[in-house]
Design a protein around this motif. Structure first.
Motif, mmCIF file in Angstrom:
data_model
loop_
_atom_site.group_PDB
_atom_site.id
_atom_site.type_symbol
_atom_site.label_atom_id
_atom_site.label_comp_id
_atom_site.label_asym_id
_atom_site.label_seq_id
_atom_site.Cartn_x
_atom_site.Cartn_y
_atom_site.Cartn_z
ATOM 1 N N TYR A 110 0.834 -1.209 0.000
ATOM 2 C CA TYR A 110 0.000 0.000 0.000
ATOM 3 C C TYR A 110 0.867 1.256 0.000
ATOM 4 N N ASN A 111 1.892 1.273 0.823
ATOM 5 C CA ASN A 111 2.751 2.461 0.930
ATOM 6 C C ASN A 111 3.448 2.790 -0.383
ATOM 7 N N ASN A 112 3.672 1.788 -1.196
ATOM 8 C CA ASN A 112 4.461 1.970 -2.417
ATOM 9 C C ASN A 112 3.637 1.957 -3.698
ATOM 10 N N TYR A 113 2.317 1.742 -3.609
ATOM 11 C CA TYR A 113 1.571 1.557 -4.851
ATOM 12 C C TYR A 113 1.556 2.778 -5.769
ATOM 13 N N PRO A 114 1.549 4.027 -5.246
ATOM 14 C CA PRO A 114 1.612 5.150 -6.193
ATOM 15 C C PRO A 114 2.924 5.177 -6.983
ATOM 16 N N HIS A 115 4.026 4.817 -6.306
ATOM 17 C CA HIS A 115 5.311 4.778 -7.015
ATOM 18 C C HIS A 115 5.306 3.663 -8.068
ATOM 19 N N ILE A 116 4.699 2.541 -7.741
ATOM 20 C CA ILE A 116 4.602 1.434 -8.693
ATOM 21 C C ILE A 116 3.823 1.890 -9.928
ATOM 22 N N ASP A 117 2.747 2.662 -9.698
ATOM 23 C CA ASP A 117 1.958 3.185 -10.822
ATOM 24 C C ASP A 117 2.796 4.068 -11.744
ATOM 25 N N LYS A 118 3.807 4.716 -11.183
ATOM 26 C CA LYS A 118 4.599 5.666 -11.962
ATOM 27 C C LYS A 118 5.776 5.017 -12.686
ATOM 28 N N LEU A 119 5.888 3.700 -12.587
ATOM 29 C CA LEU A 119 6.920 3.006 -13.368
ATOM 30 C C LEU A 119 6.397 2.847 -14.795
ATOM 31 N N ASN A 120 6.304 3.948 -15.491
ATOM 32 C CA ASN A 120 5.621 3.999 -16.783
ATOM 33 C C ASN A 120 6.385 3.291 -17.894
ATOM 34 N N VAL A 121 5.705 2.420 -18.578
ATOM 35 C CA VAL A 121 6.191 1.915 -19.852
ATOM 36 C C VAL A 121 5.412 2.611 -20.960
ATOM 37 N N PHE A 122 4.130 2.749 -20.747
ATOM 38 C CA PHE A 122 3.233 3.345 -21.731
ATOM 39 C C PHE A 122 2.818 4.709 -21.216
ATOM 40 N N PRO A 123 3.020 5.802 -21.968
ATOM 41 C CA PRO A 123 2.753 7.146 -21.448
ATOM 42 C C PRO A 123 1.291 7.544 -21.458
ATOM 43 N N VAL A 124 0.384 6.567 -21.278
ATOM 44 C CA VAL A 124 -1.047 6.848 -21.166
ATOM 45 C C VAL A 124 -1.485 6.354 -19.797
ATOM 46 N N PRO A 125 -1.953 7.241 -18.922
ATOM 47 C CA PRO A 125 -2.240 6.840 -17.538
ATOM 48 C C PRO A 125 -3.557 6.118 -17.373
ATOM 49 N N ASP A 126 -3.695 4.928 -17.968
ATOM 50 C CA ASP A 126 -4.966 4.208 -17.836
ATOM 51 C C ASP A 126 -4.788 2.766 -17.406
ATOM 52 N N GLY A 127 -3.603 2.363 -16.971
ATOM 53 C CA GLY A 127 -3.420 0.999 -16.498
ATOM 54 C C GLY A 127 -2.476 1.019 -15.325
ATOM 55 N N ASP A 128 -2.946 0.766 -14.121
ATOM 56 C CA ASP A 128 -2.149 1.019 -12.935
ATOM 57 C C ASP A 128 -1.866 -0.261 -12.162
ATOM 58 N N THR A 129 -0.664 -0.783 -12.310
ATOM 59 C CA THR A 129 -0.271 -2.007 -11.639
ATOM 60 C C THR A 129 -0.324 -1.859 -10.127
ATOM 61 N N GLY A 130 0.229 -0.759 -9.610
ATOM 62 C CA GLY A 130 0.248 -0.559 -8.166
ATOM 63 C C GLY A 130 -1.150 -0.502 -7.583
ATOM 64 N N THR B 198 1.470 4.162 5.661
ATOM 65 C CA THR B 198 1.844 5.567 5.619
ATOM 66 C C THR B 198 0.594 6.431 5.495
ATOM 67 N N ASP B 199 0.535 7.484 6.288
ATOM 68 C CA ASP B 199 -0.651 8.352 6.254
ATOM 69 C C ASP B 199 -0.728 9.159 4.964
ATOM 70 N N LYS B 200 0.419 9.646 4.502
ATOM 71 C CA LYS B 200 0.445 10.518 3.327
ATOM 72 C C LYS B 200 1.247 9.861 2.220
ATOM 73 N N LEU B 201 0.585 9.530 1.145
ATOM 74 C CA LEU B 201 1.246 8.891 0.006
ATOM 75 C C LEU B 201 1.576 9.925 -1.057
ATOM 76 N N GLU B 202 2.557 9.588 -1.908
ATOM 77 C CA GLU B 202 2.869 10.467 -3.033
ATOM 78 C C GLU B 202 1.719 10.462 -4.024
ATOM 79 N N ILE B 203 1.682 11.458 -4.868
ATOM 80 C CA ILE B 203 0.599 11.580 -5.848
ATOM 81 C C ILE B 203 0.643 10.415 -6.821
ATOM 82 N N ASN B 204 -0.513 9.822 -7.067
ATOM 83 C CA ASN B 204 -0.619 8.709 -8.007
ATOM 84 C C ASN B 204 -0.893 9.252 -9.405
ATOM 85 N N GLU B 205 0.122 9.248 -10.261
ATOM 86 C CA GLU B 205 -0.036 9.769 -11.622
ATOM 87 C C GLU B 205 -0.371 8.682 -12.628
ATOM 88 N N GLY B 206 -0.192 7.432 -12.250
ATOM 89 C CA GLY B 206 -0.549 6.327 -13.133
ATOM 90 C C GLY B 206 0.327 6.225 -14.353
#
Length: 552
Positions: free
Chosen positions: A19-39, A207-215
């Motif tokens: 949970y603490n790391n899922y926004p960062h996982i979402d930002k491991l971009n391969v495809f520059p379209v934010p519509d598929g979020d692994t994290g 973690t109470d405050k997570l980084e922004i999830n950009e996907g």
């Protein structure tokens, strides 16, 4: 009981760290379209499993792991979530009889995790979460059973991270963008959470405050195109093969023949197979060595199917609710029903009113309904046969997981990867035709449409040799970026024009939230002045994609 509590603490720590790391996982971009979020998908899957065990009373390690894995399976979202659920299912199988959480028992769990997760995927892709679990398991095999448990978990985290760091060397798409595999990263974080308890007896808190999830990551493409002959057979095993024949023996030979869409089940004296084959006779001759056929069915999937408009079944029209609770006993009152997933309310309305889909799930921009969401939808339509159109490559595996879990209705998952493909399939449904024929027709209809979409790049990237700058307009055809431009007008004139031919009959255009009146007028003007083609413009309401265009 002490070891059961220790395992509960490990799972809690692992789920929290994911949970603490899922926004960062979402930002491991391969495809520059934010519509598929692994994290996002792994986090939602893990939390569903955790919610199923947090208040439970378990008598053994095996029972706890089994309940956790079952919760993951029911809540699995996206390819990454389904594969993660299968990894935990493997742990539960390997550690059914575990009593001490010893090194030997964890090694058995890792072995089961590797085997079950690889079986879940038709064509395993190396350089992904599968590679990380496989290489971690193989490294663990070399550890001594009497190794100190703290040292064991230190080594597990170490080898898992080494495997993760090597994923770009195995998968070119990762190397091009300079990131590690997002699913593998999520698994490593889960392992690190477990290790924190094993090594320091410390549960990692949320973690109470997570980084922004950009996907913005795309996941593995796991589906094969349909071709050849749909071949099904039930074999009554001869005495020599009962309790001796293994599923992998059959699967491996079918793969050698070049078959796809394989399902193989062995239950005591019964062997049942479903596969798509170019040479069904070869398959049947191979199977005959194991016993006598009880039933055989071979259908040609290449025959041209006439398009027929579906009017919908008023008896099964129901409103989808994410939190709906089905209490009525299922009577399977309807012969056939259809379910589809879309990213907006406007598209939901269109699919229901214009295409006659019986139940439409609004999956939102992330398009990530869970296994349980599909099972609830199947209950609501209450039909003997249900066709599911996922309309997103990241939803297909979840739909197939629901197919495995469903016990009353016969489920056909049509491998639609885009909204446009789902539309074409829906128009091919005929309630007067048999389920198997509808399955063939709906699948074949995918090839009748070109899926053209436009989205603004969320970051600088390089995909399939195309250099992309942030905020450029990307032209995406059948889920592949084909070109970029600075303006939508250029996209229409130079990119879309290539796919409108003298054989094109109609364009169905869904306008997204990012498109304004000028963009729409530019598109109208371009089509009116350059093509003698019919087109329909519909408010799609979708995020991320300013235009979704079906070309038929």
């Amino acid at each position: 009981m002490k070891k059961i509590q220790e395992l509960m603490n490990m799972l809690t720590s692992g789920v929290n760290n994911l949970y603490n790391n899922y926004p960062h996982i979402d930002k491991l971009n391969v495809f520059p379209v934010p519509d598929g979020d692994t994290g996002t998908n792994m986090n939602l899957t893990a939390n569903n499993g955790y919610n199923d065990i947090v208040d439970g009373d378990f008598k053994s390690i095996g029972d706890l792991l089994s309940a956790f894995a079952r919760g993951l399976i029911m809540g699995a979202r996206g390819n990454s979530g389904v594969i993660f659920s299968q990894i935990m299912k493997g742990f539960s199988r390997g550690m059914t009889s575990a009593k001490e959480l010893s090194v030997a028992e964890w090694k058995q769990g890792l072995q089961g995790a590797k085997e079950i997760s690889y079986k879940a995927v038709m064509k395993p892709v190396e350089g992904t979460i599968l590679t990380v679990i496989r290489e971690t398991s193989e490294a663990a095999d070399s550890f001594a059973d009497d190794m100190d448990i703290k040292e064991f978990w230190k080594e597990i985290v170490k080898v898992a991270n080494i495997s993760l760091e090597n994923t770009p060397n195995l998968l070119q798409a990762l190397k091009d963008v300079g990131v590690v595999d997002s699913g593998g990263y999520g698994l490593v974080k889960f392992f690190e959470g477990i290790a924190s308890v094993a090594i320091e007896d410390k549960i990692i808190p949320k973690t109470d405050k997570l980084e922004i999830n950009e996907g913005g990551n795309i996941e593995m493409q796991l589906e094969d195109s349909e071709f050849g002959y749909c071949t099904e057979a039930v074999v009554l095993l001869s005495q020599d093969w009962i309790d001796k024949l293994e599923v992998n023996t059959i699967k491996e030979q079918l793969q050698i023949y070049g078959n796809t869409s394989m399902v193989v089940v062995i239950d005591e004296d019964i062997l049942k197979i479903h596969t798509h084959a170019l040479t069904p006779g070869q398959v049947l001759l191979f199977l005959q060595q194991y016993g006598d056929f009880k039933t055989v069915k071979v259908e040609n999937m290449n025959l041209q199917a006439d398009k027929q408009i579906k009017g919908g079944n008023p008896n099964v029209k129901t409103e989808w609710k994410e939190t709906s609770s089905i209490k009525a006993e299922r009577k399977l009152r309807n012969e056939m029903a259809t379910i589809a997933v879309v990213p907006s309310q406007e598209l939901k309305d269109y699919y229901e009113s214009e295409l006659g889909i019986d139940l439409v799930i609004n999956g939102g921009s992330k398009m990530n309904p869970s296994t349980n969401d599909f099972l609830k939808a199947i209950e609501q339509v209450d039909a003997k046969t249900v066709f599911i159109m996922p309309n997103n490559s990241n939803v297909i595996l979840t739909a197939k997981q629901a197919e495995k879990e469903e016990t009353k209705s016969k489920i056909y998952v049509i491998p639609t990867k885009t909204i446009q493909q789902g539309m074409s399939s829906a128009l091919s449904f005929d309630s007067a035709t048999s389920p198997s024929k509808n399955n063939t027709n709906l699948t074949k209809a995918i090839k009748n449409v070109v899926s053209f979409s436009v989205s603004k790049a969320a970051k600088d990237s390089t995909v399939d040799g195309i250099k992309i700058k942030k905020n450029q307009q990307m032209s995406i055809v059948d889920n592949k970026i084909v070109d970029v431009a600075q303006s939508l007008k250029t996209v229409f004139e130079k990119h879309l024009a290539k796919y409108i031919t003298n054989k094109t009959e109609i364009l169905t255009i869904f306008i997204g939230q990012d498109a304004d009146a000028k963009n729409v007028n530019d598109l109208r003007k371009f089509l009116d002045e350059n093509f003698d083609v019919e087109y329909e413009i519909i408010e799609g309401g979708q995020k991320i994609y300013s235009f979704i265009i079906g070309i038929e």
